[in-house]
Scaffold this motif. Structure first.
Motif, PDB file in Angstrom:
ATOM      1  N   SER A  71     -48.825  25.871  50.249  1.00 23.13           N
ATOM      2  CA  SER A  71     -47.551  26.414  50.713  1.00 23.13           C
ATOM      3  C   SER A  71     -46.571  25.273  51.031  1.00 23.13           C
ATOM      4  N   LEU A  72     -45.320  25.635  51.352  1.00 20.78           N
ATOM      5  CA  LEU A  72     -44.262  24.652  51.578  1.00 20.78           C
ATOM      6  C   LEU A  72     -44.617  23.671  52.692  1.00 20.78           C
ATOM      7  N   SER A  73     -45.384  24.151  53.687  1.00 24.91           N
ATOM      8  CA  SER A  73     -45.732  23.281  54.812  1.00 24.91           C
ATOM      9  C   SER A  73     -46.743  22.203  54.431  1.00 24.91           C
ATOM     10  N   MET A  74     -47.300  22.261  53.213  1.00 21.40           N
ATOM     11  CA  MET A  74     -48.232  21.234  52.748  1.00 21.40           C
ATOM     12  C   MET A  74     -47.531  20.148  51.936  1.00 21.40           C
ATOM     13  N   ARG A  75     -46.183  20.134  51.976  1.00 23.42           N
ATOM     14  CA  ARG A  75     -45.450  19.078  51.269  1.00 23.42           C
ATOM     15  C   ARG A  75     -45.564  17.771  52.047  1.00 23.42           C
ATOM     16  N   THR A 125     -46.927  21.743  42.876  1.00 22.71           N
ATOM     17  CA  THR A 125     -46.129  21.322  44.032  1.00 22.71           C
ATOM     18  C   THR A 125     -46.333  22.291  45.195  1.00 22.71           C
ATOM     19  N   ALA A 126     -46.102  21.788  46.394  1.00 22.11           N
ATOM     20  CA  ALA A 126     -46.193  22.619  47.590  1.00 22.11           C
ATOM     21  C   ALA A 126     -44.942  23.475  47.700  1.00 22.11           C
ATOM     22  N   SER A 127     -45.129  24.793  47.745  1.00 21.82           N
ATOM     23  CA  SER A 127     -43.976  25.696  47.809  1.00 21.82           C
ATOM     24  C   SER A 127     -44.437  27.069  48.263  1.00 21.82           C
ATOM     25  N   GLY A 169     -44.768  30.735  50.660  1.00 22.61           N
ATOM     26  CA  GLY A 169     -45.326  31.134  51.950  1.00 22.61           C
ATOM     27  C   GLY A 169     -46.820  30.894  52.030  1.00 22.61           C
ATOM     28  N   THR A 170     -47.466  31.593  52.992  1.00 24.77           N
ATOM     29  CA  THR A 170     -48.889  31.347  53.262  1.00 24.77           C
ATOM     30  C   THR A 170     -49.636  32.666  53.403  1.00 24.77           C
ATOM     31  N   SER A 171     -50.677  32.842  52.586  1.00 30.09           N
ATOM     32  CA  SER A 171     -51.546  34.025  52.675  1.00 30.09           C
ATOM     33  C   SER A 171     -52.983  33.556  52.902  1.00 30.09           C
ATOM     34  N   LEU A 172     -53.224  32.974  54.057  1.00 29.00           N
ATOM     35  CA  LEU A 172     -54.526  32.388  54.366  1.00 29.00           C
ATOM     36  C   LEU A 172     -55.626  33.441  54.383  1.00 29.00           C
ATOM     37  N   ARG A 173     -55.409  34.562  55.092  1.00 24.59           N
ATOM     38  CA  ARG A 173     -56.454  35.580  55.198  1.00 24.59           C
ATOM     39  C   ARG A 173     -56.775  36.173  53.828  1.00 24.59           C
ATOM     40  N   ASP A 174     -55.737  36.392  53.014  1.00 18.38           N
ATOM     41  CA  ASP A 174     -55.979  36.906  51.665  1.00 18.38           C
ATOM     42  C   ASP A 174     -56.829  35.944  50.851  1.00 18.38           C
ATOM     43  N   ALA A 175     -56.550  34.645  50.978  1.00 17.29           N
ATOM     44  CA  ALA A 175     -57.312  33.645  50.232  1.00 17.29           C
ATOM     45  C   ALA A 175     -58.768  33.629  50.674  1.00 17.29           C
ATOM     46  N   MET A 176     -59.005  33.709  51.979  1.00 14.98           N
ATOM     47  CA  MET A 176     -60.375  33.712  52.477  1.00 14.98           C
ATOM     48  C   MET A 176     -61.137  34.951  52.040  1.00 14.98           C
ATOM     49  N   ALA A 177     -60.458  36.090  52.063  1.00 11.11           N
ATOM     50  CA  ALA A 177     -61.123  37.344  51.684  1.00 11.11           C
ATOM     51  C   ALA A 177     -61.382  37.439  50.190  1.00 11.11           C
ATOM     52  N   GLU A 186     -74.016  34.150  46.423  1.00 12.70           N
ATOM     53  CA  GLU A 186     -75.058  33.194  46.779  1.00 12.70           C
ATOM     54  C   GLU A 186     -74.672  32.553  48.095  1.00 12.70           C
ATOM     55  N   ARG A 187     -75.543  31.698  48.614  1.00  8.84           N
ATOM     56  CA  ARG A 187     -75.213  30.967  49.840  1.00  8.84           C
ATOM     57  C   ARG A 187     -73.960  30.126  49.582  1.00  8.84           C
ATOM     58  N   THR A 188     -72.921  30.327  50.400  1.00 12.40           N
ATOM     59  CA  THR A 188     -71.623  29.705  50.146  1.00 12.40           C
ATOM     60  C   THR A 188     -71.080  29.026  51.396  1.00 12.40           C
ATOM     61  N   TYR A 189     -70.581  27.819  51.222  1.00  9.82           N
ATOM     62  CA  TYR A 189     -69.826  27.123  52.261  1.00  9.82           C
ATOM     63  C   TYR A 189     -68.362  27.159  51.846  1.00  9.82           C
ATOM     64  N   ALA A 190     -67.560  27.912  52.580  1.00  9.31           N
ATOM     65  CA  ALA A 190     -66.129  28.013  52.302  1.00  9.31           C
ATOM     66  C   ALA A 190     -65.405  26.988  53.173  1.00  9.31           C
ATOM     67  N   ILE A 191     -64.813  26.006  52.531  1.00  9.14           N
ATOM     68  CA  ILE A 191     -64.162  24.910  53.256  1.00  9.14           C
ATOM     69  C   ILE A 191     -62.659  24.986  52.995  1.00  9.14           C
ATOM     70  N   VAL A 192     -61.911  25.276  54.049  1.00 14.64           N
ATOM     71  CA  VAL A 192     -60.482  25.515  53.953  1.00 14.64           C
ATOM     72  C   VAL A 192     -59.721  24.278  54.408  1.00 14.64           C
ATOM     73  N   ILE A 193     -58.707  23.898  53.638  1.00 13.70           N
ATOM     74  CA  ILE A 193     -57.788  22.833  54.047  1.00 13.70           C
ATOM     75  C   ILE A 193     -56.399  23.444  54.078  1.00 13.70           C
ATOM     76  N   THR A 194     -55.808  23.517  55.254  1.00 22.99           N
ATOM     77  CA  THR A 194     -54.575  24.280  55.424  1.00 22.99           C
ATOM     78  C   THR A 194     -53.772  23.747  56.596  1.00 22.99           C
ATOM     79  N   ASP A 195     -52.499  24.181  56.658  1.00 21.73           N
ATOM     80  CA  ASP A 195     -51.686  23.860  57.828  1.00 21.73           C
ATOM     81  C   ASP A 195     -51.971  24.833  58.966  1.00 21.73           C
ATOM     82  N   GLY A 196     -52.758  25.901  58.696  1.00 22.60           N
ATOM     83  CA  GLY A 196     -53.187  26.809  59.751  1.00 22.60           C
ATOM     84  C   GLY A 196     -52.357  28.059  59.912  1.00 22.60           C
ATOM     85  N   GLY A 197     -51.172  28.114  59.319  1.00 20.91           N
ATOM     86  CA  GLY A 197     -50.324  29.289  59.481  1.00 20.91           C
ATOM     87  C   GLY A 197     -50.698  30.412  58.525  1.00 20.91           C
ATOM     88  N   ASP A 198     -50.189  31.602  58.783  1.00 22.91           N
ATOM     89  CA  ASP A 198     -50.361  32.748  57.883  1.00 22.91           C
ATOM     90  C   ASP A 198     -49.192  33.701  58.119  1.00 22.91           C
TER      91      ASP A 198
END
Length: 353
Positions: A162-166, A219-221, A223-231, A237-249
Motif C-alpha cells: 500500500s501507499l504507506s509502504m513507499r 510500486t507502493a500505492s 489502500g490496505t486490506s490486511l484482513r482480506d490478505a490474511m484470510a 498443510e502446516r503453514t507459517y504466515a509471515i506478514v510484513i506491513t505498516d499495520g493499518g487496515d
C-alpha cells in the motif's frame, strides 16, 4: 454346495489384509524410563500420520518415515502401555500396534546408554553436531546425531504494498525475504502474496528466485486490506504466515472477528513484522496461533525476519552415547554452542539409578 464354498473362498482371498505395524522401540518387556524414542515401521501405503499414546494419552505424532518421536518417561517405575496408531489413505484406514513395558523393581540395574536431549536454539543455519559441545558430569561426550525436530512446512509471506509502504519499505521487505530464504529447510515450500486495497493471487516461490527482481516494477500505492490478505492464504498443510506491513487496515471486507476465526481454525501460525502503527488484529492473530510480533524499520526488517525464522527453526534433539555407564544418580548435562548459535533452553540432566 461346492460352488458356494468356492465363492466364499474367493471373497476371503480378495479381502485385503490389514497393514503390518511393528514396534522398533520400545520392545515388549523392555524397561521405559527417562528420555527414549518411540518408533514403529509399517508397510501401509499413503501414510497420513502415526499417533503414539502412552497409557491412553497422546504423546506425539510422526508424519513421515522414520515414524519416530522422542518422549521422556520420567522416573515412574510402573509398566506402561505404548500404542501406535497408523492412519493412511486420507485418514480412511487405521492400524494399531501396542507393546507393554516391564516394571522396574528395586533389584534392577538401569543402564542408560543412548541419551536424547531436547533443546531450543537460535541460529542462522541448520545446526549440526559440530556446532555443539556436550558434557555429562563434566566429561565431554561424542554427539552422535542432531535432529531438526520441526517438520517440513509452508511459509506464506504476505507483503503490504500500500501507499504507506513507499520510501523504500516495500523494496526492503522483498529484499529481506530474499536474504532470509536460506533459513528454510529441505522439504519446506514458500509463497508470496502482495496486497494493497486489492489482494493479489498467492504465488509459489521457486528455489533461488529473487522477489526483489521479480517485483522490481511494483510500486507502493493504494489502500490496505490486511484482513482480506490474511484470510485469503490457502492452508492445506502446516503453514507459517509471515506478514510484513505498516499495520493499518482501511479497506478489508472481512471483519476482524471473521478473519480471526478463519485464521485460528487452520494449521496456520501467524508472525508479523510491523513497520508503522500498532495492529490489534495482528496481535490477536499471533496470540491465537502461537506466533510472534516484531516492530522494525526499513533498515531492520531483514534482521527481524531472520530472528523470526530462527525461532521457528529452534527445536532440535541431540543424541549421544553416555560414557558414564558406571556412574549412578544425577548426571548433569551442559551444552556449549559454537559461534553464531545460541542455546535458548535444554535439558539440564537426568537420573541413572
Amino acid at each position: 454346495m461346492h460352488v458356494r464354498r468356492l465363492f466364499l473362498i474367493l471373497i476371503l482371498l480378495a479381502t485385503p489384509l490389514g497393514a503390518a505395524v511393528t514396534f522398533v522401540a520400545p520392545l515388549p518387556g523392555a524397561q521405559a524410563i527417562g528420555p527414549q524414542a518411540l518408533e514403529v515401521t509399517t508397510d501401509a501405503a499413503n501414510v497420513d500420520r502415526v499417533e503414539f499414546f502412552i497409557d491412553g494419552t497422546l504423546a506425539g505424532v510422526a508424519r513421515k518415515a522414520p515414524y519416530r518421536i522422542a518422549v521422556d518417561f520420567g522416573t515412574n517405575p510402573l509398566p506402561r502401555e505404548v500404542v501406535a496408531k497408523v492412519w493412511s489413505n486420507g485418514f480412511r484406514t487405521s492400524e494399531t500396534a501396542r507393546v507393554r513395558t516391564a516394571a522396574i523393581t528395586a533389584s534392577d540395574n538401569l543402564n542408560v546408554d543412548l541419551v536424547e536431549v531436547p533443546l531450543r536454539v537460535r541460529a542462522g543455519r541448520t545446526v549440526k553436531a559440530a556446532d555443539l559441545r556436550l558434557r555429562e558430569n563434566g566429561v565431554e561426550q561424542q554427539i552422535r546425531e542432531v535432529r531438526a525436530e520441526r517438520p517440513a512446512a509452508h511459509f506464506a509471506f504476505i507483503v503490504d504494498r500500500s501507499l504507506s509502504m513507499r520510501g523504500g519499505r516495500l523494496e526492503a521487505a522483498l529484499r529481506a525475504i530474499d536474504q532470509q530464504m536460506a533459513q528454510l529447510r529441505p522439504g519446506d515450500t514458500s509463497s508470496v502474496t502482495l496486497f494493497n486495497h486489492n489482494v493479489a493471487k498467492s504465488r509459489r516461490i521457486a528455489r533461488g528466485e529473487r522477489l526483489a527482481r521479480l517485483f522490481a516494477d511494483t510500486t507502493a500505492s493504494g489502500g490496505t486490506s490486511l484482513r482480506d490478505a490474511m484470510a485469503s492464504v490457502p492452508v492445506r498443510e502446516r503453514t507459517y504466515a509471515i506478514v510484513i506491513t505498516d499495520g493499518g487496515d482501511r479497506n478489508s471486507q472481512w471483519t476482524e472477528e471473521a478473519a480471526l476465526r478463519r485464521i485460528s481454525s487452520t494449521k496456520t501460525v501467524v508472525a508479523a513484522i510491523i513497520l508503522g502503527e500498532e495492529s490489534s488484529f495482528l496481535e490477536r492473530a499471533a496470540t491465537n496461533t502461537g506466533g510472534a510480533i516484531a516492530h522494525a524499520s526499513r533498515e531492520t526488517v531483514a534482521e527481524e525476519l531472520g530472528r523470526i525464522l530462527a525461532d521457528i527453526n529452534s527445536r532440535y534433539l541431540v543424541v549421544y552415547q553416555s560414557s558414564n555407564a558406571a556412574t549412578h544418580g544425577w548426571r548433569s548435562i551442559t551444552i556449549a554452542p559454537a559461534r553464531g548459535v545460541a542455546v535458548l533452553a535444554a535439558r539440564k540432566g537426568y537420573w541413572a539409578e
